[in-house]
Design a protein around this motif. Structure first.
Motif, PDB file in Angstrom:
ATOM      1  N   ARG A 188       0.812  -1.222   0.000  1.00 28.82           N
ATOM      2  CA  ARG A 188       0.000   0.000   0.000  1.00 28.82           C
ATOM      3  C   ARG A 188       0.841   1.265   0.000  1.00 28.82           C
ATOM      4  N   GLU A 189       1.884   1.297   0.805  1.00 25.59           N
ATOM      5  CA  GLU A 189       2.725   2.499   0.839  1.00 25.59           C
ATOM      6  C   GLU A 189       3.456   2.673  -0.490  1.00 25.59           C
TER       7      GLU A 189
ATOM      8  N   GLY B  10       0.734   3.649  -3.106  1.00 20.52           N
ATOM      9  CA  GLY B  10       0.096   4.922  -2.791  1.00 20.52           C
ATOM     10  C   GLY B  10      -1.414   4.848  -2.734  1.00 20.52           C
ATOM     11  N   TYR B  11      -1.962   3.649  -2.723  1.00 12.34           N
ATOM     12  CA  TYR B  11      -3.414   3.498  -2.584  1.00 12.34           C
ATOM     13  C   TYR B  11      -3.712   2.169  -1.913  1.00 12.34           C
ATOM     14  N   ASP B  12      -4.938   2.055  -1.386  1.00 13.89           N
ATOM     15  CA  ASP B  12      -5.319   0.907  -0.570  1.00 13.89           C
ATOM     16  C   ASP B  12      -6.323  -0.012  -1.236  1.00 13.89           C
TER      17      ASP B  12
ATOM     18  N   GLY C 175      -7.036   3.715  -8.359  1.00 15.00           N
ATOM     19  CA  GLY C 175      -6.530   3.474  -7.015  1.00 15.00           C
ATOM     20  C   GLY C 175      -7.159   4.449  -6.047  1.00 15.00           C
ATOM     21  N   VAL C 176      -7.589   3.963  -4.872  1.00 18.50           N
ATOM     22  CA  VAL C 176      -8.227   4.808  -3.860  1.00 18.50           C
ATOM     23  C   VAL C 176      -7.420   4.735  -2.568  1.00 18.50           C
ATOM     24  N   ARG C 177      -7.020   5.891  -2.066  1.00 15.52           N
ATOM     25  CA  ARG C 177      -6.323   5.983  -0.779  1.00 15.52           C
ATOM     26  C   ARG C 177      -7.362   6.242   0.303  1.00 15.52           C
ATOM     27  N   LEU C 178      -7.429   5.355   1.279  1.00  7.31           N
ATOM     28  CA  LEU C 178      -8.512   5.434   2.258  1.00  7.31           C
ATOM     29  C   LEU C 178      -8.347   6.570   3.254  1.00  7.31           C
ATOM     30  N   THR C 179      -7.129   6.992   3.537  1.00  2.00           N
ATOM     31  CA  THR C 179      -6.935   8.035   4.546  1.00  2.00           C
ATOM     32  C   THR C 179      -7.640   9.327   4.176  1.00  2.00           C
ATOM     33  N   ASP C 180      -7.591   9.690   2.905  1.00  2.00           N
ATOM     34  CA  ASP C 180      -8.212  10.953   2.489  1.00  2.00           C
ATOM     35  C   ASP C 180      -9.174  10.800   1.321  1.00  2.00           C
TER      36      ASP C 180
ATOM     37  N   THR D 244      -6.856   7.949  -7.985  1.00  2.00           N
ATOM     38  CA  THR D 244      -5.866   8.083  -9.050  1.00  2.00           C
ATOM     39  C   THR D 244      -6.113   7.016 -10.105  1.00  2.00           C
TER      40      THR D 244
END
Length: 670
Positions: free
Chosen positions: A255-256, A259-261, A274-279, A283
């Motif tokens: 994930r790191e 850059g997405y989860d 790609g979706v980053r869950l933190t914010d 992308t």
């Protein structure tokens, strides 16, 4: 090149063609007309495009999207009529059709043709088929397959000029009446995934977004995506999707780096996101936003380079290659990549976080097992990691192959895969039958999940059921996966995905995505995980088989470039034709590939029935205008177009006097 035997001049209209009066539009009823029936007389003065479709068909959905811009641009002179001629039994349900018209945002009148009356009157032989009718009520063109938007647009413009001059074109509103909008937290949800914190992420296809729900499956926590159809990256309020479907968690260790989860199959955008869950940032990680066209010469687009064709199996940067309606995604540790169910061209692809490559499939539609390079699929739509009896991953994936109503096993082999079918007979066989897997039947399944004991739950979408396949271990005839099929639940509204939830006390619940009911539903399973045995009978598509005589049969695939276009021979022959049969023994001669859009076949008198598989492609490009010196204008680059269709024509072998004739004609565009 070998030229097709049919005319390749520009379209002719009006008096240049035999005057063939369009047949009346006959069916059970109409949608999107405010309850009013529509006749050809009501449409006199308009250019009419009849779109023969069925809502299970991915190619039909592609055509709906192809026609949207044309429809909006010419609403005062053009009326598109969707003629819904169903393949599956479920599609003949008027409520299911009504839901599909809403689901796919169809903005034109739709004729419900469950008995294929209008289909037969226009001699349609494929989904999709387009028929163009001029303002005086005469048929001027018929086209099968995808890639005809530019041709229809050119023909519409030509007909507008011709009939405006004759005084037979009437401008104004058509018969379309928009339905009442619906509201709710979810709208035609497609797939769901459990997040690390216990919440659920749902691909809310009808809202063109992702919905994060609390663990109760009802409370909305947040929405990712603006809700407007489109392709845009950014934060959760700016990003746009178009009918997203599959979801897969990225392995924690990647994930790191990536850059997405979560990886999303953004189906109508032909992209992976790609979706980053933190914010909630979104992308685009693969796909250009354009559809991969089988045989196309511009499927790979690298900045600074000329567009080029895709070479089977090559690894290409994710943002440089076109995709085709990715429907689901699943991580494979053995392959070190996400496997993508590419429904739009009947293939499986691998995405390793940076590059993509074709993993399996010939892009022909059907049910063929074996090594990935030779396997055939038909709208692969659901993926799940396989488990052994000990509940641990065994390295394979289970696949719901929807158009063949099949459950299949994808087994890694080196850097490729091998396919083995567990349940499924072919393109035209379906039903609700439990028991031995070799005889069991499904109906257009879209989702699959694995139970702790290694058995498989199938979201049997058009049967409104959950089915369980318990593998037996020993391979069957032809290497098929053996086992037993039972029914776990019925009465569901188009279940499209399943999540398996194991409680602290060892109980098992299934969280079902009930797409047509716009909700998630929990189903508890008995401790034994076993289901009941049901037999709702076998079905075949009601599309009538074509009677052909044994011996010589001429196959013709007419193709005519659109006005202002010519055959595109820049990269070699502009046309191609591939023919095969199921069973292969049906064809004594004529199987194989070639560039001529006509072929002499020989039908085996000892085979009573079967399916002819015909794939045709034709490339054309716009004619560059000439300057005063008679030379093409400089710096004017022609747009290129690819028309394609994959027919599966069921045939019965009959006496010569009972056959349709010595020629089978499948118009690609003519």
């Amino acid at each position: 090149m070998t030229q097709p035997t049919t005319s390749l001049s520009t379209f002719k209209t009006g008096a240049d063609l035999p005057r063939v009066r369009a047949s009346e539009l006959v069916g059970r009823g109409w949608l999107n007309t405010g309850g009013k029936a529509v006749t050809l007389a009501d449409l006199r003065g308009k250019i009419v495009v009849l779109d023969f479709w069925t809502f299970c068909c991915i190619n039909c959905l592609h055509v709906l999207d192809e026609l949207r811009e044309l429809e909006e641009a010419h609403r005062d002179v053009l009326v598109i009529v969707g003629v819904h001629s169903p393949k599956f039994e479920h599609e003949a349900d008027p409520d299911a059709l009504r839901a599909a018209v809403e689901r796919y945002d169809v903005r034109h009148p739709v004729l419900d043709d469950p008995d294929l009356v209008t289909w037969g009157a226009y001699t349609a032989r494929a989904w999709p088929t387009l028929v163009v009718v001029d303002p005086e009520g005469y048929v001027v063109a018929q086209m099968a397959g995808e890639g005809h938007a530019s041709a229809v647009a050119a023909l519409v413009e030509q007909l507008v000029v011709e009939h405006e001059a004759k005084g037979t074109l009437h401008r104004g509103d058509g018969p379309y009446v928009a339905p009442e909008p619906t509201s709710g937290t979810l709208r035609f949800p497609a797939k769901a995934v459990a997040l690390p914190g216990g919440n659920l992420l749902v691909a809310d296809a009808g809202h063109h977004s992702l919905a994060e729900l609390a663990a109760d499956g009802e409370t909305l926590v947040r929405r990712i995506g603006s809700g407007e159809r489109g392709l845009a990256d950014g934060g959760p309020e700016e990003a746009r999707f178009s009918e997203p479907n599959g979801l897969a968690l990225v392995p924690a260790e990647l994930r790191e780096q990536l850059g997405y989860d979560v990886l999303v199959a953004d189906t109508v955008n032909h992209a992976l996101r790609g979706v980053r869950l933190t914010d909630g940032a979104v992308t685009t990680v693969a796909g250009t936003g354009e559809q991969f066209m089988v045989g196309g010469q511009e499927n790979v687009v690298v900045p600074g380079e000329q567009p080029r064709a895709y070479a089977a199996g090559e690894r290409v940067a994710g943002r440089a290659v076109r995709l085709s309606s990715p429907w689901d995604v699943a991580w494979s540790p053995e392959l070190g990549a996400f496997v993508v169910a590419m429904a739009g061209n009947h293939t499986l692809w691998a995405f390793d976080g940076e590059g993509v490559r074709l993993l399996a499939g010939t892009m022909n539609e059907g049910l063929e097992d074996g090594a990935g390079a030779e396997a055939w699929f038909a709208q692969p739509s659901g993926l799940a990691a396989a488990l052994g009896e000990d509940g641990q991953p065994d390295g394979a994936l289970w696949l719901a192959d929807s158009e063949t109503s099949a459950l299949r096993r994808v087994e890694p082999a080196g850097d490729g895969v091998v396919l083995r079918t567990a349940v499924g007979q072919g393109l035209f066989d379906f039903g609700h039958r439990d028991g031995d897997a070799a005889q069991a039947l499904l109906q257009h399944p879209l989702g699959v999940a694995t139970l702790p004991d290694g058995s498989v739950v199938v979201a049997d979408t058009y049967n409104g059921a959950l089915r369980r396949f318990a593998p037996a271990g020993e391979p069957g005839a032809g290497g098929r996966v053996t086992g037993e099929v039972t029914t776990l639940a019925t009465g569901l509204a188009e279940p499209s995905d399943v999540l398996v939830q194991v409680t602290d006390d060892g109980g098992v619940h299934l969280l079902v995505v009930e797409s047509a009911a716009h909700r998630l539903t929990r189903v508890a399973l008995p401790a034994s995980l076993a289901g009941e045995v049901l037999d709702g009978g076998a079905r075949r598509t009601q599309r009538p088989a074509t009677p052909v005589a044994s011996g010589a049969l001429r196959l013709e695939v007419p193709f005519v470039p659109a006005p202002g276009q010519k055959l595109d021979e820049r990269w070699g022959p502009a046309t191609s034709l591939q023919v095969s049969a199921t069973p292969p023994e049906l064809l004594l001669e004529g199987a194989g590939g070639g560039t001529d859009l006509a072929r002499e076949l020989v039908i085996n008198p000892e085979v009573a029935e079967g399916v002819l598989h015909v794939t045709a492609k034709a490339a054309s490009c716009d004619v560059v205008p000439l300057g005063p010196d008679g030379e093409p204008l400089p710096d004017v680059f022609p747009a290129c177009h690819l028309a394609q269709q994959d027919w599966g024509v069921p045939v019965t072998v009959v006496a010569a006097e009972d056959a349709d004739g010595p020629t089978l004609t499948l118009p690609l565009r003519g």
